[in-house]
Design an enzyme around this catalytic site. Structure first.
Site, PDB file in Angstrom:
ATOM      1  N   TYR A  14      16.970  87.377  71.419  1.00  0.00           N
ATOM      2  CA  TYR A  14      18.099  87.360  72.356  1.00  0.00           C
ATOM      3  C   TYR A  14      19.186  86.363  71.965  1.00  0.00           C
ATOM      4  CZ  TYR A  14      14.895  90.032  75.247  1.00  0.00           C
ATOM      5  OH  TYR A  14      14.027  90.987  75.714  1.00  0.00           O
ATOM      6  N   HIS A  19      24.431  88.579  76.752  1.00  0.00           N
ATOM      7  CA  HIS A  19      23.772  88.075  77.959  1.00  0.00           C
ATOM      8  C   HIS A  19      23.439  86.585  77.844  1.00  0.00           C
ATOM      9  CE1 HIS A  19      22.724  89.733  81.728  1.00  0.00           C
ATOM     10  NE2 HIS A  19      21.457  90.034  81.527  1.00  0.00           N
ATOM     11  N   TYR A  64      13.376  84.372  81.661  1.00  0.00           N
ATOM     12  CA  TYR A  64      14.126  85.615  81.500  1.00  0.00           C
ATOM     13  C   TYR A  64      15.139  85.685  82.635  1.00  0.00           C
ATOM     14  CZ  TYR A  64      11.124  86.944  77.689  1.00  0.00           C
ATOM     15  OH  TYR A  64      10.455  86.947  76.489  1.00  0.00           O
ATOM     16  N   ASN A  66      16.324  87.689  84.926  1.00  0.00           N
ATOM     17  CA  ASN A  66      16.132  88.169  86.295  1.00  0.00           C
ATOM     18  C   ASN A  66      15.340  87.219  87.179  1.00  0.00           C
ATOM     19  OD1 ASN A  66      17.397  90.337  85.144  1.00  0.00           O
ATOM     20  ND2 ASN A  66      15.744  91.785  85.478  1.00  0.00           N
ATOM     21  N   ASN A 112      21.822  90.002  87.740  1.00  0.00           N
ATOM     22  CA  ASN A 112      20.476  89.712  88.234  1.00  0.00           C
ATOM     23  C   ASN A 112      20.082  88.240  88.140  1.00  0.00           C
ATOM     24  OD1 ASN A 112      19.879  92.324  89.116  1.00  0.00           O
ATOM     25  ND2 ASN A 112      19.298  92.947  87.058  1.00  0.00           N
TER      26      ASN A 112
END
Length: 186
Positions: A14, A19, A64, A66, A112
């Site tokens: 990631y 994001h 993460y 969310n 989120n």
């Protein structure tokens, strides 16, 4: 004491994705202020230091995206940090790449990580620095877009927005957030 949180996802896969622009901003602040992000507690990676006489904690939740609130709330409780001494940096699809929007409060806007933060803090009234990543083009799915990397053409604008977000955080240490909003939203 101030808490600055950047939202993102942990793991090499990631790194440098859209994001994770919040994580990138925290990395810039850590470098700028010589703060080591080497403590792993509260489901996050964090470090603390003094900047312009103010104690500052930088946090990258490792839950993460969310579940970001699961990291933020326990750290705030432990250090007794008031919500007005907290700012969160995160990606925003509704803002062009390279641009920032600072807000005092508001809904999650479909994000989120912010939704989790609101849920765990029990309020929408916290300061944010929304960092533009733009919307996907050509019918690309949002999830694929936000988990994708910036293009080489976008990198200069991304770097500029990371620097501006870090500048805004630095000014916030000594000025009211509303004043910083007026400067950086214009």
């Amino acid at each position: 004491m101030k808490l600055i949180v950047g939202l993102g996802n942990p793991g090499r896969e990631y790194e440098l994705t859209r994001h994770n622009i919040g994580f990138m901003a925290i990395d810039e602040l850590a470098k700028r202020w010589n703060i080591s992000l080497n403590e792993q507690k509260f489901k996050g990676l964090f470090g603390a230091g003094f900047v312009n006489g103010e104690k500052v904690i930088l946090l990258k939740p490792l839950t993460y995206m969310n579940l970001s609130g699961e990291s933020i709330r326990p750290l705030m409780d432990y250090y007794k940090i008031d919500v007005e001494d907290f700012v969160v940096l995160y990606d925003d699809l509704d803002i062009p790449v390279g641009k920032l929007r600072l807000r005092m409060k508001g809904s999650a806007g479909g994000h989120n990580g912010v939704k989790s933060t609101i849920s765990h803090l029990g309020t929408q009234e916290f300061q944010r620095i929304r960092m533009g990543i733009d919307r996907p083009k050509n019918g690309m799915k949002v999830v694929d877009y936000v988990l994708g990397r910036f293009t080489s053409e976008e990198i200069p604008d991304v770097n500029h927005s990371i620097e501006k977000a870090a500048d805004a955080c630095e000014e916030w240490l000594n000025k009211p957030f509303l004043q910083i909003m007026n400067t950086f939203n214009s």
